[in-house]
Motif scaffolding. Structure first.
Motif, PDB file in Angstrom:
ATOM      1  N   ASP A   1      -2.734   8.178   5.177  1.00 44.46           N
ATOM      2  CA  ASP A   1      -3.522   8.192   6.418  1.00 44.46           C
ATOM      3  C   ASP A   1      -3.209   9.475   7.173  1.00 44.46           C
TER       4      ASP A   1
ATOM      5  N   PHE B   1     -10.854  -6.572   6.213  1.00 48.40           N
ATOM      6  CA  PHE B   1      -9.450  -6.631   5.813  1.00 48.40           C
ATOM      7  C   PHE B   1      -9.185  -7.797   4.862  1.00 48.40           C
TER       8      PHE B   1
ATOM      9  N   GLY C   1      -1.383   0.081  10.909  1.00 45.58           N
ATOM     10  CA  GLY C   1      -2.283  -0.270   9.829  1.00 45.58           C
ATOM     11  C   GLY C   1      -2.545   0.807   8.806  1.00 45.58           C
TER      12      GLY C   1
ATOM     13  N   GLU D   1     -17.594   2.711   1.774  1.00 42.85           N
ATOM     14  CA  GLU D   1     -17.286   2.786   3.199  1.00 42.85           C
ATOM     15  C   GLU D   1     -18.551   2.780   4.052  1.00 42.85           C
TER      16      GLU D   1
ATOM     17  N   GLU E   1       0.845  -1.190   0.000  1.00 38.91           N
ATOM     18  CA  GLU E   1       0.000   0.000   0.000  1.00 38.91           C
ATOM     19  C   GLU E   1       0.887   1.248   0.000  1.00 38.91           C
TER      20      GLU E   1
ATOM     21  N   TRP F   1      -6.076   1.878   7.384  1.00 42.23           N
ATOM     22  CA  TRP F   1      -7.034   0.950   7.987  1.00 42.23           C
ATOM     23  C   TRP F   1      -7.101   1.083   9.507  1.00 42.23           C
ATOM     24  N   SER F   2      -6.292   1.909  10.090  1.00 41.87           N
ATOM     25  CA  SER F   2      -6.159   1.950  11.543  1.00 41.87           C
ATOM     26  C   SER F   2      -7.426   2.408  12.248  1.00 41.87           C
TER      27      SER F   2
ATOM     28  N   LEU G   1     -10.538   1.950  11.365  1.00 41.00           N
ATOM     29  CA  LEU G   1     -11.498   0.853  11.386  1.00 41.00           C
ATOM     30  C   LEU G   1     -11.107  -0.184  12.427  1.00 41.00           C
TER      31      LEU G   1
END
Length: 443
Positions: free
Chosen positions: A371, A328, A215, A313, A55, A218-219, A221
């Motif tokens: 992020d 995930f 993450g 989302e 990513e 994604w952190s 979530l």
């Protein structure tokens, strides 16, 4: 080919039953944390839902810079510059690191003054950074057509290859005993008496007393599964690489409309400095108030978009059972579609400034999600509400260069040893303890 090519890291087949620490996320921060913990003698498992570095850690510009950093990041970035100088030798693998310098051009006298004032934050670090005039800028970039009043020039800055570096660090962690588990999503954290006692992966349980969440996008979530609220949004940027060209500069440059740096293959990585995309999603409204100061500072460089990402989302579950597939596992790699218009515009602007690029062609373009936190400063911290749980995320588009030092600081916090820098500015609690978290507008 989706995304940039990344040096592959093959995951281990066996799942360890017990380790000291599980690191969630195989980007450069997670890999660096795993390496530091393993070198400290801990048993470590690095769990990645997709592949190592696939990513944002492979989709960034590849800058290793201290220049124009938020002052709160400077002590940690100074450590990162030190770590990068020996990282290829330490890992035994090529990371592409070179200390080549970086130039931030100034459009007007006001910018020149602001950059000149920034330099004072490097006092005591013995790192060279200075202002240069338009004539000196031509000496650094002979034959260029940069329209600038001057520039901030930092020879101490460098570059590395994002598609190689994270893989090299992860393999070095494995050399020191870390279990590298790819396509192995962590569904959740198990606790005993409120403290971490293990993680449940899609392949089974790993007992542990410490967890590090690295993450990336994604952190937010994942934190929600523990009842933790991490204010975090995503910003998408498009990047391109050119075919190899001759007679180009070694120094990276940030100009009014584009940024670029030389690659090992002789081409250049180029991106727009004015066309980052912000997808409007449900969390945009949830965190609107927290991000308002940042919006006021950066709105000119952001393009807001309402589209399919909102629906995607909105439909994504935020709770699931440990014995069922998590989000995930349904999305192994965030691979947004790059903007062809942004790529072509960035290359055109770069060609106007650097005629040597006239024969360069776009070899590939890709996009990635940064992020972002409300103050554009990362969280590198234990979370007191869940003893044993730690977070290293929110690097806000400048995590690649600082990643190795962030991993070292995170390992210091996990092991309880004296941290390499004061971690106060990176504490989790700053978003809830009434602290001022507005961005300083210098990065």
């Amino acid at each position: 080919m989706p995304g940039p090519y990344v040096v592959p890291v093959h995951g281990d087949i066996g799942l360890p039953k017990e380790v000291d620490c599980v690191v969630i996320g195989g980007g450069i921060v997670g890999a660096s944390t795993a390496l530091e913990l393993a070198e400290s003698g801990l048993r470590v498992a690095l769990c990645e839902k997709g592949g190592i570095g696939q990513e944002q850690s492979s989709r960034n510009w590849g800058w290793v810079r201290i220049s124009r950093r938020d002052p709160r990041e400077i002590p940690l970035m100074a450590e990162a510059l030190r770590i990068w100088t020996s990282i290829s030798a330490r890992t035994g693998r090529d990371t592409g690191y070179a200390r080549a310098g970086l130039v931030f051009t100034c459009a007007n006298d006001k910018e020149c003054e602001r950059y000149a004032n920034w330099i004072r934050h490097l006092e005591g670090y013995q790192l060279e950074s200075r202002m240069i005039g338009a004539t000196q800028l031509c000496d650094v970039f002979p034959g260029s057509n940069l329209d600038s009043k001057g520039a901030l020039y930092t020879p101490a800055d460098g570059r590395a290859e994002p598609q190689k570096a994270t893989s090299a660090i992860a393999e070095a962690a494995r050399d020191r005993g870390t279990a590298i588990l790819t396509e192995c999503a962590v569904r959740g954290v198990e606790t005993t008496n409120g403290a971490v006692s293990g993680v449940v992966t899609e392949r089974g349980l790993i007992a542990c007393t410490a967890v590090v969440l690295a993450g990336g996008a994604w952190s937010n979530l994942f934190c929600g599964t523990l009842g933790l609220d991490l204010p975090q949004l995503k910003v998408m940027s498009t990047v391109l690489r050119t075919t190899p060209v001759a007679n180009g500069p070694e120094q990276a440059v940030w100009a009014k409309k584009f940024g670029m740096r030389k690659r090992q293959d002789g081409g250049y990585t180029i991106g727009s400095t004015t066309t980052s995309v912000v997808d409007i999603v449900p969390n945009s409204f949830r965190y609107a108030r927290a991000f308002l100061p940042a919006l006021k500072t950066e709105w000119r460089s952001l393009n807001f978009r309402l589209g399919g990402r909102f629906v995607e989302e909105a439909r994504m579950p935020n709770r699931w059972k440990m014995d069922e597939a998590s989000p995930f596992e349904y999305c192994r790699v965030l691979d947004p579609k790059p903007s062809k218009k942004s790529s072509e515009r960035a290359l055109l602007d770069a060609r106007k400034a650097f005629p040597f690029l006239d024969k360069a062609e776009i070899a590939q373009s890709w996009a990635g999600y940064n992020d972002v936190t409300p103050d554009a400063v990362p969280v590198i911290s234990a979370v007191d509400a869940v003893p044993g749980f730690h977070v290293a995320t929110g690097f806000s588009g400048h995590g690649f260069g600082i990643g190795p030092a962030a991993g070292k600081l995170m390992a210091d916090l996990v092991t309880g040893r004296s941290p390499i820098v004061d971690p106060t500015n990176f504490r989790w609690s700053r978003f809830s303890d009434g602290s001022k978290v507005a961005p300083l507008g210098v990065f």
